[in-house]
Design a protein around this motif. Structure first.
Motif, PDB file in Angstrom:
ATOM      1  N   GLY A 170      -8.248 -13.759  14.145  1.00  0.00           N
ATOM      2  CA  GLY A 170      -7.509 -12.511  14.285  1.00  0.00           C
ATOM      3  C   GLY A 170      -7.535 -11.562  13.113  1.00  0.00           C
ATOM      4  O   GLY A 170      -6.837 -10.540  13.137  1.00  0.00           O
ATOM      5  N   MET A 171      -8.331 -11.841  12.068  1.00  0.00           N
ATOM      6  CA  MET A 171      -8.282 -10.988  10.884  1.00  0.00           C
ATOM      7  C   MET A 171      -8.824  -9.581  11.145  1.00  0.00           C
ATOM      8  O   MET A 171      -8.266  -8.594  10.654  1.00  0.00           O
ATOM      9  CB  MET A 171      -9.037 -11.640   9.735  1.00  0.00           C
ATOM     10  N   LEU A 172      -9.892  -9.469  11.900  1.00  0.00           N
ATOM     11  CA  LEU A 172     -10.405  -8.133  12.226  1.00  0.00           C
ATOM     12  C   LEU A 172      -9.378  -7.351  13.032  1.00  0.00           C
ATOM     13  O   LEU A 172      -9.193  -6.142  12.840  1.00  0.00           O
ATOM     14  CB  LEU A 172     -11.720  -8.249  12.997  1.00  0.00           C
ATOM     15  N   TYR A 173      -8.709  -8.043  13.929  1.00  0.00           N
ATOM     16  CA  TYR A 173      -7.647  -7.432  14.734  1.00  0.00           C
ATOM     17  C   TYR A 173      -6.499  -6.969  13.845  1.00  0.00           C
ATOM     18  O   TYR A 173      -5.997  -5.843  13.981  1.00  0.00           O
ATOM     19  CB  TYR A 173      -7.182  -8.455  15.769  1.00  0.00           C
ATOM     20  N   LEU A 174      -6.081  -7.814  12.914  1.00  0.00           N
ATOM     21  CA  LEU A 174      -4.996  -7.453  12.002  1.00  0.00           C
ATOM     22  C   LEU A 174      -5.359  -6.214  11.186  1.00  0.00           C
ATOM     23  O   LEU A 174      -4.536  -5.318  10.994  1.00  0.00           O
ATOM     24  CB  LEU A 174      -4.689  -8.637  11.086  1.00  0.00           C
ATOM     25  N   HIS A 175      -6.596  -6.155  10.722  1.00  0.00           N
ATOM     26  CA  HIS A 175      -7.043  -4.990   9.949  1.00  0.00           C
ATOM     27  C   HIS A 175      -6.992  -3.722  10.794  1.00  0.00           C
ATOM     28  O   HIS A 175      -6.578  -2.662  10.314  1.00  0.00           O
ATOM     29  CB  HIS A 175      -8.470  -5.226   9.447  1.00  0.00           C
ATOM     30  N   GLU A 176      -7.418  -3.837  12.032  1.00  0.00           N
ATOM     31  CA  GLU A 176      -7.443  -2.671  12.909  1.00  0.00           C
ATOM     32  C   GLU A 176      -6.030  -2.146  13.162  1.00  0.00           C
ATOM     33  O   GLU A 176      -5.807  -0.936  13.234  1.00  0.00           O
ATOM     34  CB  GLU A 176      -8.120  -3.049  14.228  1.00  0.00           C
ATOM     35  N   VAL A 177      -5.073  -3.053  13.263  1.00  0.00           N
ATOM     36  CA  VAL A 177      -3.700  -2.666  13.580  1.00  0.00           C
ATOM     37  C   VAL A 177      -2.959  -2.136  12.352  1.00  0.00           C
ATOM     38  O   VAL A 177      -2.253  -1.123  12.421  1.00  0.00           O
ATOM     39  CB  VAL A 177      -2.935  -3.867  14.186  1.00  0.00           C
ATOM     40  N   LEU A 178      -3.115  -2.807  11.213  1.00  0.00           N
ATOM     41  CA  LEU A 178      -2.271  -2.507  10.055  1.00  0.00           C
ATOM     42  C   LEU A 178      -2.899  -1.593   9.007  1.00  0.00           C
ATOM     43  O   LEU A 178      -2.172  -0.924   8.266  1.00  0.00           O
ATOM     44  CB  LEU A 178      -1.859  -3.814   9.361  1.00  0.00           C
ATOM     45  N   LYS A 179      -4.205  -1.574   8.904  1.00  0.00           N
ATOM     46  CA  LYS A 179      -4.820  -0.896   7.761  1.00  0.00           C
ATOM     47  C   LYS A 179      -4.449   0.582   7.641  1.00  0.00           C
ATOM     48  O   LYS A 179      -4.156   1.055   6.526  1.00  0.00           O
ATOM     49  CB  LYS A 179      -6.340  -1.059   7.801  1.00  0.00           C
ATOM     50  N   PRO A 180      -4.428   1.359   8.727  1.00  0.00           N
ATOM     51  CA  PRO A 180      -4.072   2.781   8.569  1.00  0.00           C
ATOM     52  C   PRO A 180      -2.683   2.995   7.970  1.00  0.00           C
ATOM     53  O   PRO A 180      -2.511   3.823   7.069  1.00  0.00           O
ATOM     54  CB  PRO A 180      -4.162   3.323  10.006  1.00  0.00           C
ATOM     55  N   ILE A 181      -1.692   2.243   8.439  1.00  0.00           N
ATOM     56  CA  ILE A 181      -0.334   2.441   7.931  1.00  0.00           C
ATOM     57  C   ILE A 181      -0.194   1.890   6.514  1.00  0.00           C
ATOM     58  O   ILE A 181       0.501   2.472   5.667  1.00  0.00           O
ATOM     59  CB  ILE A 181       0.706   1.800   8.888  1.00  0.00           C
ATOM     60  N   ILE A 182      -0.885   0.791   6.200  1.00  0.00           N
ATOM     61  CA  ILE A 182      -0.853   0.257   4.833  1.00  0.00           C
ATOM     62  C   ILE A 182      -1.475   1.260   3.863  1.00  0.00           C
ATOM     63  O   ILE A 182      -0.942   1.513   2.773  1.00  0.00           O
ATOM     64  CB  ILE A 182      -1.589  -1.096   4.756  1.00  0.00           C
ATOM     65  N   ASN A 183      -2.580   1.853   4.256  1.00  0.00           N
ATOM     66  CA  ASN A 183      -3.215   2.870   3.403  1.00  0.00           C
ATOM     67  C   ASN A 183      -2.285   4.059   3.181  1.00  0.00           C
ATOM     68  O   ASN A 183      -2.210   4.612   2.075  1.00  0.00           O
ATOM     69  CB  ASN A 183      -4.523   3.338   4.032  1.00  0.00           C
ATOM     70  N   ARG A 184      -1.578   4.445   4.217  1.00  0.00           N
ATOM     71  CA  ARG A 184      -0.641   5.573   4.095  1.00  0.00           C
ATOM     72  C   ARG A 184       0.467   5.252   3.089  1.00  0.00           C
ATOM     73  O   ARG A 184       0.817   6.084   2.240  1.00  0.00           O
ATOM     74  CB  ARG A 184      -0.040   5.884   5.468  1.00  0.00           C
ATOM     75  N   ILE A 185       1.003   4.037   3.161  1.00  0.00           N
ATOM     76  CA  ILE A 185       2.085   3.641   2.251  1.00  0.00           C
ATOM     77  C   ILE A 185       1.584   3.643   0.808  1.00  0.00           C
ATOM     78  O   ILE A 185       2.271   4.119  -0.105  1.00  0.00           O
ATOM     79  CB  ILE A 185       2.627   2.251   2.644  1.00  0.00           C
ATOM     80  N   PHE A 186       0.387   3.118   0.584  1.00  0.00           N
ATOM     81  CA  PHE A 186      -0.180   3.095  -0.767  1.00  0.00           C
ATOM     82  C   PHE A 186      -0.445   4.509  -1.279  1.00  0.00           C
ATOM     83  O   PHE A 186      -0.230   4.805  -2.453  1.00  0.00           O
ATOM     84  CB  PHE A 186      -1.477   2.283  -0.781  1.00  0.00           C
ATOM     85  N   ASP A 187      -0.926   5.372  -0.398  1.00  0.00           N
ATOM     86  CA  ASP A 187      -1.274   6.733  -0.824  1.00  0.00           C
ATOM     87  C   ASP A 187      -0.030   7.562  -1.150  1.00  0.00           C
ATOM     88  O   ASP A 187      -0.034   8.362  -2.092  1.00  0.00           O
ATOM     89  CB  ASP A 187      -2.091   7.435   0.267  1.00  0.00           C
ATOM     90  N   GLU A 188       1.035   7.377  -0.388  1.00  0.00           N
ATOM     91  CA  GLU A 188       2.224   8.220  -0.564  1.00  0.00           C
ATOM     92  C   GLU A 188       3.100   7.785  -1.741  1.00  0.00           C
ATOM     93  O   GLU A 188       3.786   8.618  -2.341  1.00  0.00           O
ATOM     94  CB  GLU A 188       3.044   8.236   0.730  1.00  0.00           C
ATOM     95  N   LYS A 189       3.119   6.487  -2.054  1.00  0.00           N
ATOM     96  CA  LYS A 189       3.844   5.988  -3.238  1.00  0.00           C
ATOM     97  C   LYS A 189       5.285   6.510  -3.312  1.00  0.00           C
ATOM     98  O   LYS A 189       5.757   6.969  -4.357  1.00  0.00           O
ATOM     99  CB  LYS A 189       3.098   6.363  -4.522  1.00  0.00           C
ATOM    100  N   LYS A 190       5.989   6.456  -2.225  1.00  0.00           N
ATOM    101  CA  LYS A 190       7.365   6.950  -2.182  1.00  0.00           C
ATOM    102  C   LYS A 190       8.319   6.005  -2.915  1.00  0.00           C
ATOM    103  O   LYS A 190       8.134   4.785  -2.906  1.00  0.00           O
ATOM    104  CB  LYS A 190       7.823   7.098  -0.730  1.00  0.00           C
ATOM    105  N   TYR A 191       9.322   6.596  -3.545  1.00  0.00           N
ATOM    106  CA  TYR A 191      10.383   5.778  -4.141  1.00  0.00           C
ATOM    107  C   TYR A 191      11.385   5.460  -3.042  1.00  0.00           C
ATOM    108  O   TYR A 191      12.068   6.345  -2.513  1.00  0.00           O
ATOM    109  CB  TYR A 191      11.083   6.515  -5.282  1.00  0.00           C
ATOM    110  N   ILE A 192      11.462   4.177  -2.679  1.00  0.00           N
ATOM    111  CA  ILE A 192      12.308   3.751  -1.569  1.00  0.00           C
ATOM    112  C   ILE A 192      13.168   2.582  -2.026  1.00  0.00           C
ATOM    113  O   ILE A 192      12.668   1.598  -2.571  1.00  0.00           O
ATOM    114  CB  ILE A 192      11.446   3.341  -0.352  1.00  0.00           C
ATOM    115  N   GLU A 193      14.475   2.695  -1.785  1.00  0.00           N
ATOM    116  CA  GLU A 193      15.400   1.622  -2.133  1.00  0.00           C
ATOM    117  C   GLU A 193      16.672   1.732  -1.296  1.00  0.00           C
ATOM    118  O   GLU A 193      17.221   2.824  -1.128  1.00  0.00           O
ATOM    119  CB  GLU A 193      15.752   1.677  -3.620  1.00  0.00           C
ATOM    120  N   LEU A 194      17.105   0.599  -0.758  1.00  0.00           N
ATOM    121  CA  LEU A 194      18.345   0.549   0.017  1.00  0.00           C
ATOM    122  C   LEU A 194      19.443  -0.226  -0.701  1.00  0.00           C
ATOM    123  O   LEU A 194      20.628   0.005  -0.450  1.00  0.00           O
ATOM    124  CB  LEU A 194      18.089  -0.092   1.393  1.00  0.00           C
ATOM    125  N   ASP A 195      19.060  -1.137  -1.567  1.00  0.00           N
ATOM    126  CA  ASP A 195      20.033  -1.962  -2.275  1.00  0.00           C
ATOM    127  C   ASP A 195      20.725  -1.119  -3.354  1.00  0.00           C
ATOM    128  O   ASP A 195      20.079  -0.665  -4.306  1.00  0.00           O
ATOM    129  CB  ASP A 195      19.327  -3.153  -2.914  1.00  0.00           C
TER     130      ASP A 195
END
Length: 683
Positions: free
Chosen positions: A257-282
């Protein structure tokens, strides 16, 4: 009898590293060398003197090696990277530990005089006269490829926590392993009894590969899962332990399932890395210089956006999920539904699947994308915190929101509504996931010939000729690798592709850095129908990418008939090879090839003999425990009179098979020694 040498190493973490930067910290990474050849580079952990890497590698070596070394470096954006220290382990030291090394080791100082790398070209001539024989040696050319710069540092250099294991196996012909394979299904229960918890993951991966190769992976998993389900009385504890069934399902998902996992998650993971938002709830971790309310509101908004994208990507991926994975989940759903029939346990059939799918597959990949090859680098501190919060939220989604409000982290409450709203869509997704015809799914060929093994942008040298030295001769191209072709085009969407048939590949090797004055260059050597050799030079962006492409192309071409025994690590320029100074372009290579040196990963071809040898070694270590297994016990329950006879023979038959394999190994080793002695006595 074939030999198989595998070197497993995991670079876990470092501690108390010295500060190399003026800021009072360091940006450490590790370079791993086998006999002074770089085989891996970890990601850089920025501004950290106690870095965690958690990166592991498997290196398949056709021949022996002398040493394995780990160099800890401090990355600098300007100038040379600083050397912090190194650890060197000899092959003998690694092999002396049957279970491998797992410990903290202190870094030692790097001696620059020992770390000079280069080439020396010698001219040797044997001179004979009537009285004596002498050897004349002339230094023709000396090339210094690299010198590791080391700065004086007083004090301790820190330590690394490493896990290293060397496996050297003699692989017998297939017929010797068949009795063990035939007995494995009956012996699965005992395998769990005689193996340790630490070795269970390796055992699970090995069994998954064996049954994938035989096309029996779904029945194999169904057997383990049925046993686990039938022995579980409290549905809240189902698959919560590190049982063989749980580990086998984990390894199965990674294998298929690794190719499948990459297809599903990679776009959103790349977006999170690119945006580098400061996020904290605690509230306890929010920067005191910022408004707590503003940070919380913006964090909730961003987390909801990210989490929505992740959930939508997963629940819309039914058709992308590998069919064999869907069939395995269908069988699991059936077994759980049969066992827990009470109305209050209606959700258990969903939780059993989502526990694997969300908690053990997608959530870990979100938490540490580098370890799932979703990113080349570890996340920085800010992004890492965002990923942790998202992984926690996705775990709650996988639990169908049943644990919400019961934990200590009440500050996660703003995400509870979106988690609860997702429950219906997750259940609908799981229902669709298992809606598949079992009989139409091939279980043997997991990696089809047309499947892309690896792809990405690389730089290709445009031609051999006058512009060979120009760094601008490398042009950016998008490459695809399958088991049939290595093809490339200007962009991923470009219609016209050029292709190199894999069957024509006869060597895939590194190129000396001084050949193009460029790092991380490899060469793909092919042979046409007329026997002419052609070389394609390709540059990768870093040493890890270089090793991954080298390994991937070697794996798909390893059984080619015309593999070269030697190659030229340099280039032919100005009428001679830069590596050996030979003038003839067609002269045999001056260095041996490394066609069988590959990195192990989830897409490795299945080799039943190697995998069965691993099972045999595990059983051999647990032979004493096997003798103590009660003969009247079957799957943890008392045998009936009808069951007693077949049950009684399993342990005894296993012991016989193990002893037969021991004898076969001893016989082959004795023959090898006799052959060596014969060669020495009769040269």
């Amino acid at each position: 009898m074939a030999k198989n040498t595998s070197l497993y190493f995991r670079i876990v973490e470092g501690r108390n590293l010295p500060a190399k930067d003026v800021s009072g910290t360091s940006d450490p990474y590790c370079i791993v060398k086998v006999d002074n050849e770089v085989v891996a580079r970890t990601a850089t952990v920025w501004k950290n003197l106690n870095p965690f890497w958690g990166e592991e590698y498997t290196l398949h070596l056709p021949m022996g090696f002398h040493s394995l070394s780990f160099h800890v470096m401090d990355e600098d954006t300007i100038g040379h990277d600083d050397v912090i220290g190194k650890i060197t382990l000899t092959k003998e030291a690694i092999g002396a530990q049957a279970k491998g090394l797992d410990c903290w080791l202190n870094l030692t100082k790097v001696d620059p005089d020992e770390e000079v790398q280069g080439e020396i070209h010698l001219g040797l001539e044997l001179l004979k006269d009537t009285e004596k024989i002498s050897l004349r040696c002339q230094v023709i050319e000396l090339k210094i490829c690299a010198v590791i710069l080391s700065f004086v540092f007083s004090g301790k250099l820190g330590a690394l926590r490493l896990k290293v294991r060397l496996v050297e196996d003699q692989i017998l012909p297939s017929m010797y392993y068949q009795p063990l394979i035939d007995l494995l299904v009956d012996a699965l229960t005992m395998l769990e009894e005689v193996t340790t918890v630490e070795s269970r993951q390796d055992m699970a991966m090995t069994l998954v590969k064996i049954y994938l190769g035989q096309g029996l992976v779904v029945p194999f998993l169904d057997y383990l899962n049925t046993r686990e389900v039938n022995h579980t009385t409290d549905p809240n504890t189902l698959f919560r332990s590190n049982s063989l069934a749980s580990k086998a399902m984990e390894q199965f998902m990674k294998a298929v399932g690794m190719l499948y996992l990459h297809e599903v998650l990679k776009p959103i993971i790349n977006r999170i890395f690119d945006e580098k938002k400061y996020i904290e709830l605690d509230p306890c971790k929010i920067d005191l210089n910022l408004s707590e309310a503003e940070v919380r509101d913006s964090s909730v908004e961003m987390l909801q956006s990210y989490l929505t994208s992740i959930i939508e990507s997963i629940v819309s991926s039914v058709d992308q999920c590998p069919p064999v994975m869907r069939v395995a989940f269908k069988q699991l759903h059936k077994r759980v539904e049969e066992q827990f029939t009470e109305p209050e346990n209606e959700d258990v059939k969903y939780l059993a699947i989502s526990g694997f799918f969300f908690l053990r597959f997608f959530a870990p990949a979100i938490l540490t994308p580098k370890l799932f090859q979703l990113r080349d680098q570890h996340a920085d501190t800010r992004t890492s915190r965002t990923l942790l919060l998202l992984a926690k939220a996705l775990q709650s989604v996988g639990n169908l929101g049943l644990q919400l409000g019961h934990g200590k982290e009440q500050w996660m409450a703003p995400l509870h509504p979106i988690i609860l709203r997702s429950v219906a869509s997750v259940k609908d997704f799981l229902d669709k996931l298992i809606d598949i015809d079992h009989d139409t799914v091939p279980q043997r060929a997991v990696f089809m010939a047309s499947v892309t093994v690896k792809e990405g942008f690389l730089h290709k040298h445009k031609a051999e000729g006058p512009q060979l030295l120009s760094r601008f001769a490398f042009k950016k191209r998008y490459f695809w690798l399958t088991s049939e072709t290595l093809s490339y085009a200007k962009t991923p969407d470009w219609q016209v592709r050029s292709s190199i048939p894999i069957q024509c590949v006869c060597a895939v090797e590194r190129v000396d850095e001084n050949a193009f004055q460029q790092q991380n260059v490899m060469q793909v050597i092919t042979q046409d129908n007329d026997g002419q050799l052609h070389t394609t030079y390709i540059q990768c962006k870093n040493v890890n990418e270089l090793n991954q492409w080298l390994s991937a192309i070697r794996k798909v071409s390893i059984y080619n008939e015309r593999m070269l025994p030697s190659f030229h690590p340099g280039v032919h320029r100005s009428g001679k090879w830069t590596c050996c100074l030979q003038a003839d372009r067609a002269v045999a290579g001056c260095s041996r090839t490394h066609s069988a040196v590959t990195l192990g990963d989830w897409s490795d071809p299945l080799d039943p003999d190697v995998e069965t040898q691993t099972i045999y070694k595990q059983l051999l270590q647990g032979k004493d425990k096997l003798r103590l297994v009660p003969e009247h016990v079957l799957d943890g329950a008392e045998c009936t009179v009808q069951q007693m006879k077949p049950c009684q023979g399993i342990a005894a038959r296993l012991l016989v098979v193990i002893e037969d394999l021991e004898q076969a190994h001893a016989t082959f080793q004795r023959r090898e020694k006799e052959d060596v002695t014969s060669v020495i006595m009769n040269p």
